[in-house]
Structure formats: structure tokens, C-alpha cells
Motif scaffolding. Sequence first.
Motif, PDB file in Angstrom:
ATOM      1  N   ASP A   1      15.762  -3.698 -40.357  1.00 39.04           N
ATOM      2  CA  ASP A   1      17.215  -3.710 -40.517  1.00 39.04           C
ATOM      3  C   ASP A   1      17.962  -3.600 -39.192  1.00 39.04           C
ATOM      4  N   LEU A   2      17.282  -3.931 -38.080  1.00 38.03           N
ATOM      5  CA  LEU A   2      17.911  -3.773 -36.769  1.00 38.03           C
ATOM      6  C   LEU A   2      17.386  -4.823 -35.797  1.00 38.03           C
ATOM      7  N   ALA A   3      18.300  -5.434 -35.031  1.00 43.41           N
ATOM      8  CA  ALA A   3      17.904  -6.399 -34.004  1.00 43.41           C
ATOM      9  C   ALA A   3      18.770  -6.201 -32.768  1.00 43.41           C
ATOM     10  N   LEU A   4      18.160  -6.443 -31.627  1.00 47.36           N
ATOM     11  CA  LEU A   4      18.864  -6.448 -30.350  1.00 47.36           C
ATOM     12  C   LEU A   4      19.260  -7.888 -30.053  1.00 47.36           C
ATOM     13  N   VAL A   5      20.529  -8.129 -29.712  1.00 50.19           N
ATOM     14  CA  VAL A   5      20.993  -9.510 -29.551  1.00 50.19           C
ATOM     15  C   VAL A   5      21.907  -9.649 -28.343  1.00 50.19           C
ATOM     16  N   TYR A   6      21.976 -10.877 -27.852  1.00 48.95           N
ATOM     17  CA  TYR A   6      22.996 -11.278 -26.890  1.00 48.95           C
ATOM     18  C   TYR A   6      23.865 -12.301 -27.609  1.00 48.95           C
ATOM     19  N   SER A   7      24.936 -11.819 -28.213  1.00 52.32           N
ATOM     20  CA  SER A   7      25.702 -12.639 -29.156  1.00 52.32           C
ATOM     21  C   SER A   7      26.363 -13.849 -28.523  1.00 52.32           C
TER      22      SER A   7
ATOM     23  N   LEU B   1      22.222 -13.124 -40.247  1.00 53.01           N
ATOM     24  CA  LEU B   1      21.487 -11.878 -40.046  1.00 53.01           C
ATOM     25  C   LEU B   1      22.264 -10.691 -40.616  1.00 53.01           C
ATOM     26  N   GLN B   2      23.548 -10.636 -40.334  1.00 52.75           N
ATOM     27  CA  GLN B   2      24.345  -9.520 -40.822  1.00 52.75           C
ATOM     28  C   GLN B   2      24.483  -9.542 -42.343  1.00 52.75           C
ATOM     29  N   ASP B   3      24.568 -10.728 -42.923  1.00 54.93           N
ATOM     30  CA  ASP B   3      24.636 -10.833 -44.382  1.00 54.93           C
ATOM     31  C   ASP B   3      23.360 -10.309 -45.039  1.00 54.93           C
ATOM     32  N   ARG B   4      22.258 -10.341 -44.305  1.00 54.87           N
ATOM     33  CA  ARG B   4      20.989  -9.824 -44.823  1.00 54.87           C
ATOM     34  C   ARG B   4      20.815  -8.336 -44.540  1.00 54.87           C
ATOM     35  N   GLY B   5      21.857  -7.685 -44.042  1.00 54.46           N
ATOM     36  CA  GLY B   5      21.815  -6.245 -43.825  1.00 54.46           C
ATOM     37  C   GLY B   5      21.180  -5.833 -42.515  1.00 54.46           C
ATOM     38  N   ILE B   6      21.082  -6.764 -41.564  1.00 51.77           N
ATOM     39  CA  ILE B   6      20.501  -6.454 -40.261  1.00 51.77           C
ATOM     40  C   ILE B   6      21.621  -6.060 -39.301  1.00 51.77           C
ATOM     41  N   SER B   7      21.574  -4.817 -38.810  1.00 49.48           N
ATOM     42  CA  SER B   7      22.546  -4.354 -37.826  1.00 49.48           C
ATOM     43  C   SER B   7      22.188  -4.895 -36.454  1.00 49.48           C
ATOM     44  N   LEU B   8      23.195  -5.176 -35.646  1.00 49.64           N
ATOM     45  CA  LEU B   8      22.980  -5.794 -34.346  1.00 49.64           C
ATOM     46  C   LEU B   8      23.401  -4.854 -33.225  1.00 49.64           C
ATOM     47  N   VAL B   9      22.493  -4.667 -32.261  1.00 57.47           N
ATOM     48  CA  VAL B   9      22.788  -3.930 -31.037  1.00 57.47           C
ATOM     49  C   VAL B   9      23.024  -4.962 -29.946  1.00 57.47           C
ATOM     50  N   GLU B  10      24.156  -4.846 -29.256  1.00 57.73           N
ATOM     51  CA  GLU B  10      24.555  -5.874 -28.300  1.00 57.73           C
ATOM     52  C   GLU B  10      24.072  -5.567 -26.878  1.00 57.73           C
ATOM     53  N   VAL B  11      23.529  -6.596 -26.224  1.00 57.68           N
ATOM     54  CA  VAL B  11      23.168  -6.516 -24.803  1.00 57.68           C
ATOM     55  C   VAL B  11      24.407  -6.881 -23.981  1.00 57.68           C
ATOM     56  N   PRO B  12      24.781  -6.055 -22.998  1.00 56.50           N
ATOM     57  CA  PRO B  12      25.955  -6.394 -22.183  1.00 56.50           C
ATOM     58  C   PRO B  12      25.665  -7.562 -21.246  1.00 56.50           C
ATOM     59  N   ASP B  13      26.738  -8.247 -20.844  1.00 49.61           N
ATOM     60  CA  ASP B  13      26.594  -9.410 -19.961  1.00 49.61           C
ATOM     61  C   ASP B  13      25.786  -9.087 -18.711  1.00 49.61           C
ATOM     62  N   GLU B  14      26.039  -7.936 -18.117  1.00 50.79           N
ATOM     63  CA  GLU B  14      25.411  -7.607 -16.840  1.00 50.79           C
ATOM     64  C   GLU B  14      23.921  -7.308 -16.963  1.00 50.79           C
TER      65      GLU B  14
ATOM     66  N   GLY C   1      17.443  -7.709 -20.496  1.00 52.68           N
ATOM     67  CA  GLY C   1      17.757  -6.615 -21.394  1.00 52.68           C
ATOM     68  C   GLY C   1      17.524  -6.955 -22.849  1.00 52.68           C
ATOM     69  N   CYS C   2      17.546  -8.253 -23.179  1.00 51.00           N
ATOM     70  CA  CYS C   2      17.371  -8.671 -24.569  1.00 51.00           C
ATOM     71  C   CYS C   2      15.909  -8.908 -24.939  1.00 51.00           C
ATOM     72  N   ASN C   3      15.006  -8.838 -23.976  1.00 47.63           N
ATOM     73  CA  ASN C   3      13.589  -9.080 -24.232  1.00 47.63           C
ATOM     74  C   ASN C   3      12.898  -7.729 -24.436  1.00 47.63           C
ATOM     75  N   VAL C   4      12.812  -7.293 -25.682  1.00 51.63           N
ATOM     76  CA  VAL C   4      12.304  -5.966 -26.019  1.00 51.63           C
ATOM     77  C   VAL C   4      11.244  -6.108 -27.100  1.00 51.63           C
ATOM     78  N   LEU C   5      10.115  -5.453 -26.916  1.00 52.25           N
ATOM     79  CA  LEU C   5       9.001  -5.513 -27.863  1.00 52.25           C
ATOM     80  C   LEU C   5       9.049  -4.330 -28.810  1.00 52.25           C
ATOM     81  N   ALA C   6       9.139  -4.603 -30.109  1.00 53.55           N
ATOM     82  CA  ALA C   6       9.006  -3.549 -31.117  1.00 53.55           C
ATOM     83  C   ALA C   6       7.526  -3.267 -31.330  1.00 53.55           C
TER      84      ALA C   6
END
Length: 287
Positions: free
Chosen positions: A194-200, A211-224, A230-235
Amino acid sequence: MQNETGQIKRVLMKHARDAFRNQATIDAEWQALNYLGRPDFPLACDQSDRLAQILESLGCTIEWLPEDSSVGIDSIYVRDNAVVSDRGAVLCRMGKEARRPEPAALATGLEAAGTPVLGEIGGTGMVEGGDLIWLDGDMIAIADGYRTNAEGVRQLKSLLGDAVKEIVTVPLPHWNGPGDVLHLMSFISPIAPDLALVYSRMMPVFFRNWLQDRGISLVEVPDEEYDSMGCNVLAVAPRVAVMLEGNPVTRQRLEAAGVEVHTYDGSEISAKGCGGPTCLTRPLERG
């Protein structure tokens, strides 16, 4: 294996010692492969050791690929060479021509690890592992871009059979052109069901909404912190993640979302070749 966030039990990797081989090999290849800088061989080997130690401390058993003279230094990024399902693996056909020998070399390692090979992408088809994520067990999201095309997706679906019920195609932007390393996982890393890291800013609107309609919350990577991966993260497990050092805002945002974050120094094995922890690992078994 048809998920991206369950506890990793076994993972395939290639040590910098065996991918880079020596400093002379690095010196001969890094510029032609569009690396951002010249990796330092001894330091790269130390970083591979450290990343492996972190993964092992989190419950992962590592299967190591051997040195192979048929492939180059990009072979350290093992995820791109195969798609792994509950039934077995499909060998990819790389969009980057210099990496075309890698899937065949990976097949030996898969066999040694006890993972059957269902087939391979051929002809004009192209699929790279970084362009695909599993969702809900029998659904995949897959890119349409410079590294993965419609013919490759057609072949992949045929090889996976009824292991996959639905495919969501995500068109990628031109961004920096065909020579750049741009995958679907360049702007999304699943962290939990229910969670993903994204660069929107790079995401198609329909896919972000879906993704959000499926109940997945999004954590945003800042531009810098996008260019520093920063968006390449291994669960490694749900809400347990490994990421590259040097992305403090992204780390803080993940931790605020309840994620246990572990970091590694990837100056030589990640930053210069634009391949983060998801690229350096090909999970073979998840819980």
C-alpha cells in the motif's frame, strides 16, 4: 515472486570484483557505456561487500554470479536481464545494444540457483527488468519506452501465460533520449503493498491516479534528489528498504511513512553507472 515488497529470501547479485574485473577493464569501457564517471575498482569492491552485508543482515541469502568475459561492466546491474515469476524466469532482450550478451550469461546463474528459465525475448522484441513491476500477484505494470517495446511485452505475456492476468502499459517520456538510462523504476519504487516511492513529475497522470485509486499511498522524491537516485529504493520486506546515501529528504519522508531505511555508499557501483539497489539485485524468492 510475483510481488515487489515481500521479504527477500534469496537474491541474485554480481560483485563488482566479477563485473568490473579490474581497473583496466573499467578504463576501457566506462565512457562508451555512458557512465557519469570512472569507477574506482578497489572502492567498488568494498561497496559491493558492504551492500551484501546489509542485505544479509536483513535476512537475504545472496546467490553470486561469476565473472564472465562475454559481458561488460554493466553486468553488475543484474535486475535488467530477467523477469522472475512464480513459475520461473524469462530472459530479457536488452534495449541497450552493448548489454545484449548479459541475459545469456545470467541464465547460467539462474540454473545454478535452481530458478527455471521459461524462455527468452527475441527478434525485434525488447524488455528490460527495470521496466516492470509486479502488482497484486497476477498484474504487471510495464513501460513502453526506449528499453522495452510492444513486441517484447507481447512475447513476455506469452511466456508467462496465465501467471499474469492484466498488463498496465506505462508510456515513458523521451527525457534525455535513447542513450539515457530511463526505466519505469526510474520514477517508482514499491515499498509495501500500500505504499510506493515516486517522482511524480515524470509519471503519466493516468498511472499516478490509477495507483492511488488502488489504495497505494505515494511518497514524493524532491527534485533535488532525483538525479542522485532518491527514487531507486529496494524493498527488502514491507516497509523495510535499502537506498543510496545522500538523499536525506527522501529518507526522512520514507521514515515518516513508517519505513525502516538502511543506506549504503554507492559512489562507484551506483552513482557513476546510474544503477541503484534495485538495479544491483535480482530477487529470486520473496516471502
